[in-house]
Design a protein around this motif. Structure first.
Motif, PDB file in Angstrom:
ATOM      1  N   UNK A 276       0.819  -1.227   0.000  1.00 40.47           N
ATOM      2  CA  UNK A 276       0.000   0.000   0.000  1.00 40.47           C
ATOM      3  C   UNK A 276       0.851   1.274   0.000  1.00 40.47           C
ATOM      4  N   UNK A 277       2.149   1.139   0.210  1.00 40.55           N
ATOM      5  CA  UNK A 277       3.011   2.327   0.267  1.00 40.55           C
ATOM      6  C   UNK A 277       3.633   2.676  -1.087  1.00 40.55           C
ATOM      7  N   UNK A 278       3.324   1.892  -2.126  1.00 40.12           N
ATOM      8  CA  UNK A 278       3.946   2.120  -3.430  1.00 40.12           C
ATOM      9  C   UNK A 278       3.532   3.464  -4.031  1.00 40.12           C
ATOM     10  N   UNK A 279       4.483   4.068  -4.746  1.00 38.87           N
ATOM     11  CA  UNK A 279       4.226   5.309  -5.484  1.00 38.87           C
ATOM     12  C   UNK A 279       3.741   4.959  -6.891  1.00 38.87           C
ATOM     13  N   UNK A 280       3.116   5.945  -7.614  1.00 34.49           N
ATOM     14  CA  UNK A 280       2.533   5.635  -8.928  1.00 34.49           C
ATOM     15  C   UNK A 280       3.475   4.896  -9.880  1.00 34.49           C
ATOM     16  N   UNK A 281       4.740   5.351  -9.983  1.00 32.32           N
ATOM     17  CA  UNK A 281       5.696   4.716 -10.893  1.00 32.32           C
ATOM     18  C   UNK A 281       5.887   3.242 -10.530  1.00 32.32           C
ATOM     19  N   UNK A 282       5.930   2.948  -9.204  1.00 31.89           N
ATOM     20  CA  UNK A 282       6.136   1.567  -8.746  1.00 31.89           C
ATOM     21  C   UNK A 282       4.883   0.711  -8.984  1.00 31.89           C
ATOM     22  N   UNK A 283       3.720   1.305  -8.774  1.00 30.60           N
ATOM     23  CA  UNK A 283       2.459   0.572  -9.021  1.00 30.60           C
ATOM     24  C   UNK A 283       2.396   0.185 -10.503  1.00 30.60           C
ATOM     25  N   UNK A 284       2.711   1.155 -11.369  1.00 29.84           N
ATOM     26  CA  UNK A 284       2.681   0.894 -12.815  1.00 29.84           C
ATOM     27  C   UNK A 284       3.636  -0.244 -13.174  1.00 29.84           C
ATOM     28  N   UNK A 285       4.821  -0.255 -12.559  1.00 29.80           N
ATOM     29  CA  UNK A 285       5.788  -1.334 -12.805  1.00 29.80           C
ATOM     30  C   UNK A 285       5.166  -2.694 -12.469  1.00 29.80           C
ATOM     31  N   UNK A 286       4.516  -2.789 -11.302  1.00 32.29           N
ATOM     32  CA  UNK A 286       3.916  -4.067 -10.885  1.00 32.29           C
ATOM     33  C   UNK A 286       2.771  -4.484 -11.812  1.00 32.29           C
ATOM     34  N   UNK A 287       1.955  -3.523 -12.228  1.00 34.81           N
ATOM     35  CA  UNK A 287       0.846  -3.851 -13.132  1.00 34.81           C
ATOM     36  C   UNK A 287       1.379  -4.382 -14.463  1.00 34.81           C
ATOM     37  N   UNK A 288       2.406  -3.713 -14.993  1.00 28.87           N
ATOM     38  CA  UNK A 288       3.016  -4.148 -16.264  1.00 28.87           C
ATOM     39  C   UNK A 288       3.686  -5.507 -16.108  1.00 28.87           C
ATOM     40  N   UNK A 289       4.497  -5.634 -15.054  1.00 27.32           N
ATOM     41  CA  UNK A 289       5.304  -6.841 -14.872  1.00 27.32           C
ATOM     42  C   UNK A 289       4.430  -8.082 -14.671  1.00 27.32           C
ATOM     43  N   UNK A 290       3.280  -7.913 -14.013  1.00 32.84           N
ATOM     44  CA  UNK A 290       2.407  -9.066 -13.722  1.00 32.84           C
ATOM     45  C   UNK A 290       1.359  -9.292 -14.809  1.00 32.84           C
ATOM     46  N   UNK A 291       1.315  -8.406 -15.815  1.00 34.41           N
ATOM     47  CA  UNK A 291       0.276  -8.468 -16.854  1.00 34.41           C
ATOM     48  C   UNK A 291      -1.123  -8.355 -16.244  1.00 34.41           C
ATOM     49  N   UNK A 292      -1.264  -7.498 -15.235  1.00 34.83           N
ATOM     50  CA  UNK A 292      -2.566  -7.363 -14.559  1.00 34.83           C
ATOM     51  C   UNK A 292      -3.621  -6.805 -15.514  1.00 34.83           C
ATOM     52  N   UNK A 293      -4.795  -7.424 -15.471  1.00 34.52           N
ATOM     53  CA  UNK A 293      -5.900  -6.992 -16.334  1.00 34.52           C
ATOM     54  C   UNK A 293      -6.825  -6.016 -15.591  1.00 34.52           C
TER      55      UNK A 293
ATOM     56  N   UNK B  40      -3.757  -2.846 -18.532  1.00 34.36           N
ATOM     57  CA  UNK B  40      -4.729  -2.964 -17.442  1.00 34.36           C
ATOM     58  C   UNK B  40      -6.039  -2.295 -17.866  1.00 34.36           C
ATOM     59  N   UNK B  41      -7.142  -3.065 -17.869  1.00 34.78           N
ATOM     60  CA  UNK B  41      -8.386  -2.577 -18.481  1.00 34.78           C
ATOM     61  C   UNK B  41      -9.432  -2.098 -17.474  1.00 34.78           C
ATOM     62  N   UNK B  42      -9.336  -2.584 -16.234  1.00 32.00           N
ATOM     63  CA  UNK B  42     -10.425  -2.308 -15.284  1.00 32.00           C
ATOM     64  C   UNK B  42      -9.862  -1.718 -13.995  1.00 32.00           C
ATOM     65  N   UNK B  43     -10.415  -0.572 -13.589  1.00 29.48           N
ATOM     66  CA  UNK B  43      -9.972   0.085 -12.346  1.00 29.48           C
ATOM     67  C   UNK B  43     -11.181   0.266 -11.439  1.00 29.48           C
TER      68      UNK B  43
END
Length: 511
Positions: free
Chosen positions: A84-101, A128-131
């Protein structure tokens, strides 16, 4: 068919009216938690998310976490819990790296604007398609950051037939903190996490009236997620959710909710003991099981806790890559303070050298683990997986010794080892000695660069309340109590030490 969501479903079938979650004044029964998880699963399927898809979840210890976590599993998808402490750049990295939908993101607070950060990251990510926003205001159907969870599940059926998943299908991708390079996602199967839950549960006798567990370890981390949330739900217990650790509030919750089980990291035990000794806080009387992991617990803290609470701290050991539990001080054999016990059922451990050769006797050596708990690998990283996995054995990066009874004792992280003038120095050993000094409350020892010796030994010390000791006095005391090559030459006093969200001391920030 094997799906980790069975730990919730089975309890909802057998004790539907028993309280599953306590959060502030909210008390939610198993039947309701399961129903909302079913609505989440129906929502995901309706939005085109299904078997094998990755769904990220960024949420503190609030009821949304189990709702969404088990909903994702029921849909046959893979949960990707985020710090929960991740910054936007780090969140984006995790979403990309995990192929999160998809990303379920808690709205957060002014101090911790998770919703805004999550939205920024989501907008910057192509795949990532759904927020979906988990609103901070209960049942709020609108959020400035995007579609509200409550609006989205409105009208969704509370019944759902859990998707059939194979034992080896990936249930969760847990990101390791990335002390070396970028964080890597450990891929854990349903069978990894379910067997680890079952074996961990069976290590402790259950209270027939239902155990009450304080969940303050972050649920996005394997220790909180499996050893606390899944184990408590499997034993049909009550989970008391606490989003942020505060020693006084934790003690008050233990007394109020009659907590029987607590799992924490050493700094949490240290914090509660300090609160009791300094402020005269009342000691909770219902605690039966106390478990410590994530970092080595100082023997002084273990002794103090047992004297104060009348309960022994049982130390265990594990990593995200091992689902997490690998070894434990188990009730079937005597507890040995200062050790991580012996391997849990179905798991083997050994010590190896840098070339994977087995080290016999007491070591030291690097711990390697094999068994039902070993991850499938790092998601999308065959090279890194190959470096740590061989013939089913996983090498942990932790240096340990092993006594004649087969109990392991962690010496240190291999990467925390200090090399001073050619001598190997393990900070843990020095910390254990330093914490016995009456003026020392908490300590972290690290290596700092040095021209003549390569590295020099430095101790960061939080002084005990009311204690007065100078840097020179403490260095002189260390010199008397430790070998000449290893005692700290530098001492720095601090009010606080940097810690991770799980309460581990962040040594890389001290170096």
């Amino acid at each position: 068919m094997l799906n980790l969501s069975i730990v919730l479903e089975d309890s909802a079938r057998h004790v539907p009216d028993r309280t599953a979650l306590v959060f502030g004044d909210l008390r939610l029964p198993y039947s309701m938690v399961d129903t909302v998880a079913n609505q989440v699963a129906n929502l995901l399927v309706a939005r085109g998310v299904g078997k094998g898809d990755k769904v990220a979840l960024m949420c503190p210890n609030v009821p949304y976490f189990p709702f969404v976590y088990f909903g994702i599993l029921k849909a046959g998808a893979t949960v990707v819990p985020l710090n929960v402490l991740l910054q936007p750049r780090e969140i984006a990295y995790h979403l990309d790296d995990s192929d999160a939908k998809a990303l379920f993101c808690f709205e957060g607070t002014a101090e911790l604007p998770m919703g805004a950060r999550g939205r920024e990251a989501f907008d910057a990510t192509g795949g990532c398609e759904l927020f979906l926003v988990l609103p901070a205001t209960p049942l709020a159907t609108e959020s400035e950051h995007g579609e509200s969870f409550w609006a989205a599940i409105d009208g969704m059926s509370g019944d759902f037939e859990t998707v059939q998943t194979a034992p080896d299908d990936t249930a969760a991708i847990l990101y390791t903190s990335g002390t070396t390079g970028q964080p890597k996602g450990a891929e854990l199967s349903h069978v990894n996490l379910l067997i680890n839950t079952m074996v961990s549960d069976q290590m402790f006798p259950a209270d027939p009236a239902g155990d009450v567990s304080l969940a303050v370890l972050p649920l996005f981390h394997s220790f909180g997620q499996i050893s606390v949330m899944s184990v408590t739900m499997r034993r049909r217990g009550t989970l008391v959710l606490m989003p942020r650790f505060d020693p006084g509030e934790a003690l008050a919750l233990m007394r109020k909710e009659k907590v029987t089980m607590f799992a924490g990291v050493p700094t949490m035990y240290w914090g509660m003991l300090s609160k009791i000794h300094a402020d005269g806080d009342e000691v909770p009387t219902t605690l039966k099981v106390a478990v410590s992991g994530a970092a080595a617990c100082p023997v002084e803290v273990i002794k103090d806790f047992e004297t104060t609470f009348g309960v022994a701290i049982l130390e265990g050991y594990g990593l995200s890559e091992t689902s997490p539990a690998a070894s434990f001080n188990q009730l079937s054999r005597p507890t040995k303070p200062g050790t991580i016990g012996f391997p849990i059922w179905g798991v083997e451990m050994k010590l190896v050298d840098d070339d994977w050769n087995t080290i016999l006797g007491e070591g030291p050596g690097e711990i390697a683990v094999r068994g039902h708990n070993i991850m499938k690998g790092y998601y999308g990283r065959p090279k890194e997986t190959e470096e740590v996995l061989r013939d089913g054995w996983f090498r942990t990066g932790d240096i340990a010794t092993r006594d004649e009874d087969g109990y392991y004792a962690i010496f240190d992280r291999s990467k925390d080892m200090i090399i001073r003038g050619g001598f190997n120095i393990y900070p843990r050993e020095l910390e254990e000695v330093l914490i016995t000094h009456p003026a020392v409350s908490l300590v972290a020892v690290v290596g700092v660069p040095n021209d003549s010796h390569g590295e020099e030994v430095k101790a960061y010390v939080i002084p005990a309340p009311g204690a007065t000791v100078s840097e020179d006095e403490l260095v002189a005391w260390c010199k008397e109590n430790m070998a000449a090559y290893k005692y700290p030459r530098i001492v720095e006093f601090r009010d606080t030490l940097p810690m991770t969200a799980t309460g581990k001391i962040l040594k890389r920030e001290l170096r």
